[in-house]
Design an enzyme around this catalytic site. Structure first.
Site, PDB file in Angstrom:
ATOM      1  N   GLU A   1     -14.280   2.985  -3.084  1.00 29.36           N
ATOM      2  CA  GLU A   1     -13.838   3.903  -4.126  1.00 29.36           C
ATOM      3  C   GLU A   1     -13.903   3.282  -5.520  1.00 29.36           C
ATOM      4  O   GLU A   1     -14.134   3.990  -6.508  1.00 29.36           O
ATOM      5  CB  GLU A   1     -12.412   4.403  -3.839  1.00 29.36           C
TER       6      GLU A   1
ATOM      7  N   LYS B   1      -2.965  18.251   0.272  1.00 37.27           N
ATOM      8  CA  LYS B   1      -3.790  18.824   1.337  1.00 37.27           C
ATOM      9  C   LYS B   1      -3.528  20.309   1.529  1.00 37.27           C
ATOM     10  O   LYS B   1      -4.452  21.093   1.783  1.00 37.27           O
ATOM     11  CB  LYS B   1      -3.519  18.052   2.638  1.00 37.27           C
TER      12      LYS B   1
ATOM     13  N   MET C   1     -17.961 -18.177 -17.884  1.00 37.75           N
ATOM     14  CA  MET C   1     -17.146 -18.013 -19.079  1.00 37.75           C
ATOM     15  C   MET C   1     -15.795 -18.713 -18.934  1.00 37.75           C
ATOM     16  O   MET C   1     -15.291 -19.305 -19.884  1.00 37.75           O
ATOM     17  CB  MET C   1     -16.952 -16.538 -19.401  1.00 37.75           C
TER      18      MET C   1
ATOM     19  N   PHE D   1       2.048   8.983   5.809  1.00 32.27           N
ATOM     20  CA  PHE D   1       0.852   8.192   6.057  1.00 32.27           C
ATOM     21  C   PHE D   1      -0.162   8.411   4.931  1.00 32.27           C
ATOM     22  O   PHE D   1      -0.479   9.528   4.572  1.00 32.27           O
ATOM     23  CB  PHE D   1       0.231   8.576   7.399  1.00 32.27           C
ATOM     24  N   GLN D   2      -0.659   7.321   4.393  1.00 34.62           N
ATOM     25  CA  GLN D   2      -1.622   7.315   3.290  1.00 34.62           C
ATOM     26  C   GLN D   2      -1.117   8.088   2.070  1.00 34.62           C
ATOM     27  O   GLN D   2      -1.874   8.776   1.387  1.00 34.62           O
ATOM     28  CB  GLN D   2      -2.992   7.840   3.750  1.00 34.62           C
TER      29      GLN D   2
END
Length: 573
Positions: free
Chosen positions: A55, A167, A476, A117-118
């Site tokens: 993602e 959802k 760097m 959940f999630q």
């Protein structure tokens, strides 16, 4: 489908709204909370979904697409970890004012706050790093929220907007009507500059003996490169760019004096310190540009043109602010100003600074230098490529040695400095621009941070040139350790842990090359630029000891630059 009222599910409303917004590409990764959207997406024909492998990769790809096209990049991910994985990309877009609309799935409304959940409070998490965000509680609000999201993301000072979709909202039904126009209380971007301020600026510019244009990414966002170029040429004003402003003015134009700031050219920084009128256009006086703000252009009358009123006087107090769109204001300034002769004394002084301290490096001997490779890429592409740089030393050398001749040609992570940006961002750029070479330039450290997205490039046969400047170090950070931290190279040496990059590229199905020889650079570049139907990878084994100069120490005065290595004995590591 049409825009008449009819009963539709949230999923249908979602895609019809995207269609009306003109969305053609969406970058994402499916999951449980968005499974109904992906079910509908299976049959959608107006929209191309690009499945990334992470993602974060999706958000950076959407950024790359937005940066080269000017259109909002669109992301669709699931709830919980899917949403939280977008945070770095959202923060990156926020810092660089890139228009994104990120759609995240969410657990059903009744479970929000129950540690389902999630579940993650992505609205709360991203509030400080979005221009605005929404949690859609009612399917009846979905169409108007999407309309607002695109409007906010792409107007005024652009930025990311997040829309969280429970959802049950995706599955619910309501009558659908997409709003033709949108009004948001308290959000009215100012486009036209104050006419009195513009007239005052005209008078100041007419009298200037040592004027300087300091140009940032806002010029690109307002599509004002043509107006900027005409304005500079008409008034014979030297132009210096910020990192994100590169490409807004032709790099080969004699008026261009390079990038300013921490790793800017000596002559650009001296011009800032000695100009009598500084005209800042679409720039925010970032700390990497100004150094010590108390000494930045301290002798100059400062004019600041910016669409964001909160950017005015935020870091540096200016004498004349003009709030509005850069394209509109530059057009009005052009109408008011007649051609101005060249100020020879000013240009003679700039030429003296150029002669005293040009951009230079050790030319190829038996070692391959990153600067040389970038110069050759610039020559081979004639400044016409889309260059997507990652973060580190090579990023600064790209800014110094590649001659950008077109707007929206330089894609990089500026404000956030996100390693791992280039690989996915180049993929997004390749979906946005089809008729110019796409070159992804990486260090060996940053390249490994989102390496999974090579699969996306291979699957879609994107002709991206993935170049790795492998110096075996986090270059760097190592540079700072050498100059300012007693040469304690703590955890920046990658030489024993780096993979075989060509074997890695081949494992992904990418034709890969490697060289440490300056004599082989041109031949390899010719070979990979001739391949236009698939990605290629080149590992350039470059000198390990090179440092980026000039350099202004953090918080220092921009004219007090380090021009060469302080301890020549450190040439061998």
């Amino acid at each position: 489908m049409n825009n008449k009222k009819q009963m539709m599910t949230g999923a249908d409303i979602f895609f019809e709204s995207l269609r009306l917004e003109g969305v053609e590409k969406i970058f994402g990764y499916p999951g449980g909370a968005t499974i109904k959207l992906y079910e509908k997406l299976y049959d959608i024909d107006f929209l191309e979904h690009i499945l990334t492998r992470h993602e974060q990769g999706a958000t950076h790809a959407a950024e790359g697409y937005a940066r080269v096209t000017g259109k909002p990049g669109v992301v669709l991910v699931t709830s919980g970890p899917g949403a939280t994985n977008t945070v770095t990309g959202i923060a990156d877009a926020y810092m660089d004012s890139i228009p994104l609309v990120v759609f995240t799935g969410q657990v059903p409304s009744k479970l929000i706050g129950n540690d389902a959940f999630q579940e993650a409070d992505i609205v709360g998490i991203t509030r400080p790093i979005t221009k605005h965000n929404f949690l859609v509680r009612d399917v009846k609000d979905l169409a108007s929220v999407i309309r607002k999201a695109f409007f906010i993301a792409s107007t005024g000072r652009p930025g990311p907007v997040l829309v969280d979709l429970p959802k049950d909202v995706i599955a619910a039904q309501c009558e659908y009507e997409y709003p033709e126009s949108i009004e948001i209380r308290g959000y009215k971007p100012t486009l036209n500059g104050n006419i009195n301020q513009i007239k005052k600026a005209v008078e100041v510019i007419k009298k200037a003996k040592r004027p300087l244009l300091y140009v940032g990414g806002g010029v690109l966002m307002s599509n004002a490169s043509k107006e900027l170029t005409e304005f500079a040429r008409k008034n014979n004003i030297p132009v210096t760019n910020t990192l994100l402003g590169l490409g807004s003015f032709p790099g080969i134009d004699p008026l261009f004096i390079g990038m300013l700031g921490m790793h800017g050219t000596y002559y650009a920084n001296q011009a800032v310190n000695n100009c009598d009128v500084l005209i800042a256009v679409g720039a925010r006086f970032d700390d990497r540009v100004t150094g010590n703000t108390e000494t930045f252009a301290s002798n100059a009358y400062k004019i600041h043109i910016d669409i964001d009123p909160t950017a005015i006087d935020k870091n540096v107090i200016v004498d004349l602010p003009i709030v509005g769109d850069a394209k509109i204001i530059l057009t009005e300034l052009l109408a008011e100003l007649s051609d101005k002769p060249r100020e020879d004394e000013w240009w003679d002084q700039i030429d003296k600074w150029k002669t005293a301290c040009p951009l230079e490096y050790v030319r190829p001997d038996n070692k391959l230098r990153t600067q040389y490779v970038i110069e050759r890429i610039s020559e081979k592409t004639k400044g016409e490529a889309i260059i997507v740089s990652d973060v580190g030393q090579h990023q600064m050398w790209v800014a110094q040695y590649y001659k950008f001749n077109n707007p929206n040609s330089h894609v990089c992570s500026g404000g956030l400095g996100t390693m791992g940006f280039s690989v996915p961002a180049s993929i997004g750029a390749a979906f946005g621009i089809k008729d110019r070479p796409i070159v992804s330039i990486n260090g060996d450290g940053g390249f490994q941070m989102n390496i999974q997205e090579l699969t996306t490039a291979v699957y879609h046969k994107l002709p991206i040139k993935f170049f790795i400047m492998n110096n075996g170090f986090l270059g760097m950070v190592r540079q700072w350790q050498e100059l300012f931290h007693e040469e304690k190279y703590s955890f920046t040496d990658l030489r024993e842990s780096n993979p075989n990059f060509t074997a890695l590229g081949e494992a992904f199905g990418i034709e890969s090359f490697s060289t440490d020889s300056p004599e082989e650079v041109d031949g390899i570049l010719d070979k990979v630029f001739a391949i236009k139907d698939r990605p290629t990878l080149v590992e350039f084994k470059v000198a390990k000891e090179d440092l980026v100069f000039p350099m202004v120490p953090s918080g220092g005065t921009i004219t007090d630059m380090i021009l060469k290595r302080l301890n020549p004995k450190r040439m061998i590591i």
